[in-house]
Write an enzyme that holds these catalytic residues in place. Structure first.
Site: not given
Length: 573
Positions: A250, A252, A432
């Site tokens: 995708e 950013k 994360r």
């Protein structure tokens, strides 16, 4: 429950540097409450231990700075001279007040001891006081608390007012204590906290005997925002493809992360800090209301657009929109916003355990597909349109050559790079993860927190012109990584100086020590090893990119991030 009983255990926690011992002491506190207190006491101590009286998602703070606290302390009978001298000696206003507590004007010897409930409710009320005489009212309330407090209580009340307990406790340690005491899998406790952002509620439910996995109050809910899932750094597109199998790429975006909640026709939009920014973006709210779907949580990137070029405007323009309280309609005419949605977290039920590919399918039914490899002409046309709501531009492929073309195209339209995601992965709030990676063309900028500020020289002599910057480790301890002053405009310096004067906790003459509340995004020439700083690394030629008002200390980079960037760059050379 008496506040002094709580403070005695806080003192034990503060005196050890060992995480396991801190966990054991908090377990001791839970057991004390189980025997002597009420369920709500665990809610209160869980929040206070990390320096809060409100849940994170509530978007509220006590709102008292060091200067107002000093004024309140002075009204108790402690002289300003003695107080400042003791703060300089100890570097801690809490210890200073405790050491000088014999000078506090005491009330009757027969006055009742402070209770935990009394301290907790009093500090919550401070945030509600507004108006012309609010400062006087707050000063009086704080003064009354300190007059009733024992020395050790005054230490922790003073720190709690500044929302900085200085005892080395954090959310993971409290969750570990919950897991140990209630004999519940640690991953279960962590997951439930992640969807509530309310450590107090979780503690109260646990001590009340709730089946937390099935408790409706502990499930993902519309209008209770969660922290965003965060991406890892990757040394290359090829390496990320290996990790994510057949990945979803995708764009950013060069914008600000937002979470959109909608139910019963009502819409609320939250920033990555969980701030409610709904009133600042009315045009987006109206567009979202038009979507024929309800009871949903969406995640995306809000971008300020220059419709003539089809490229994003500077990030500061987004912050100007988010912070605006007056003449919002006029600002909306000047700065056009749009949202590129890339995830659905809730639709009639929680979807965070659902694979990304299925969540994406729901998203595309709402906002279209935007497949870069098959719909490029449509995408490039819509970039220049007045349309406000999009699904993110994506590519599903394991071809690194095609991925690099998509990466270069994303840069060509003004964005930061690409994201690489595992389509089979769930959504893990606040973590994360190793199922999502980011690729940018240059060294990864770092988000750092300011820990000290120094008066400038020459043209900067009227401002704080140099700033000590730090990152955090996994226990939330801060580590200095350098000093920065370049990249800041005079407007930036004026703004920062004003904030510094509000949050300084120790004055060392030309330098001041600060509450860690200012977040800066910095770039740098390289990360190098250094014996100057305890962490072993330093930034070479750091430069401020922008003040990140949308981020808090929770969002700054970690020591592990620094090590990873260092290794990636070393391997590239």
């Amino acid at each position: 429950m008496l506040f002094i009983d709580f403070c005695k255990i806080l003192d034990k926690i503060e005196k050890t540097t060992k995480r396991l011992e801190k966990t054991d002491y908090f377990v001791e506190l839970i057991d004390f409450i189980k025997t002597n207190g009420k369920p709500e006491n665990l809610k209160q101590v869980s929040q206070i231990t990390i320096g809060r009286v409100f849940a994170e998602f509530e978007n509220k703070e006590i709102g008292i700075g060091p200067n107002l606290l000093l004024e309140a302390v002075k009204t108790t009978g402690i002289s300003e001279k003695d107080l400042k001298s003791k703060i300089k000696e100890t570097g801690d206003i809490g210890i200073a007040v405790e050491n000088l507590s014999s000078n506090i004007k005491q009330v009757s010897l027969f006055s009742q001891a402070l209770t935990l409930e009394e301290v907790y409710s009093t500090l919550k009320k401070l945030s509600e006081i507004e108006g012309n005489s609010s400062q006087k009212k707050k000063t009086r309330i704080i003064s009354n608390l300190l007059i009733l407090a024992t020395p050790v209580e005054s230490r922790y009340i003073s720190r709690l007012i500044l929302e900085d307990m200085r005892i080395g406790m954090n959310i993971p340690t409290i969750l570990a204590s919950f897991s140990n005491y209630f004999n519940i899998n640690k991953e279960t406790v962590e997951k439930i906290y992640a969807v509530t952002n309310d450590i107090g509620l979780l503690g109260e439910k646990l001590i009340s005997g709730s089946n937390i996995e099935n408790d409706s109050e502990l499930q993902l809910k519309v209008f209770r925002p969660i922290k965003p899932m965060l991406a890892q750094l990757t040394p290359s597109i090829e390496a990320a493809i290996i990790e994510t199998k057949m990945p979803q790429f995708e764009t950013k975006y060069d914008g600000a992360r937002v979470q959109v909640h909608k139910s019963d026709g009502n819409v609320k939009i939250y920033s990555r800090r969980l701030e409610n920014i709904t009133n600042s973006v009315p045009e987006l709210v109206e567009e979202i209301k038009k979507i024929d779907i309800d009871n949903i949580i969406l995640e995306g990137e809000c971008v300020a657009m220059d419709l003539s070029s089809g490229k994003p405007r500077p990030f500061q323009d987004i912050l100007r929109r988010f912070r605006r309280k007056y003449d919002i309609d006029k600002m909306a005419e000047k700065i056009a916003l749009r949202i590129y949605f890339f995830d659905v977290l809730y639709y009639e039920k929680g979807l965070i355990d659902t694979p990304l590919k299925d969540r994406r399918e729901i998203l595309e039914k709402l906002f279209g597909t935007n497949n870069w490899d098959t719909e490029l002409s449509k995408i490039e046309k819509e970039i220049f349109s007045n349309k406000m709501l999009f699904s993110s531009f994506k590519l599903n492929s394991d071809d690194p050559i095609l991925a690099k073309e998509f990466f270069n195209w994303s840069l060509s339209i003004g964005h930061e790079g690409i994201m690489i995601k595992n389509p089979d992965a769930p959504y893990t709030p606040g973590s994360r993860v190793k199922t999502m990676y980011k690729v940018k063309p240059t060294l990864e900028n770092l988000d750092v927190v300011v820990t000290r500020a120094k008066i400038g020289m020459g043209k900067r002599k009227d401002w704080y012109g140099s700033y000590e910057i730090s990152v955090k480790d996994y226990e939330d301890n801060l580590h200095v990584i350098g000093n920065v002053g370049t990249g800041l405009t005079e407007d930036d310096l004026e703004k920062l100086t004003k904030i510094v004067n509000e949050i300084k906790i120790e004055d060392l003459g030309e330098e001041v020590i600060l509450e860690p509340k200012i977040v800066l995004e910095v770039t740098y020439e390289e990360i190098q090893t250094s014996e100057k700083y305890e962490m072993g690394y330093a930034l070479r030629f750091p430069r401020v990119v922008q003040i990140r008002e949308d981020k808090s200390i929770n969002d700054i980079n970690t020591l592990d991030d620094v090590k990873k960037i260092y290794e990636i760059e070393r391997n590239r050379k």
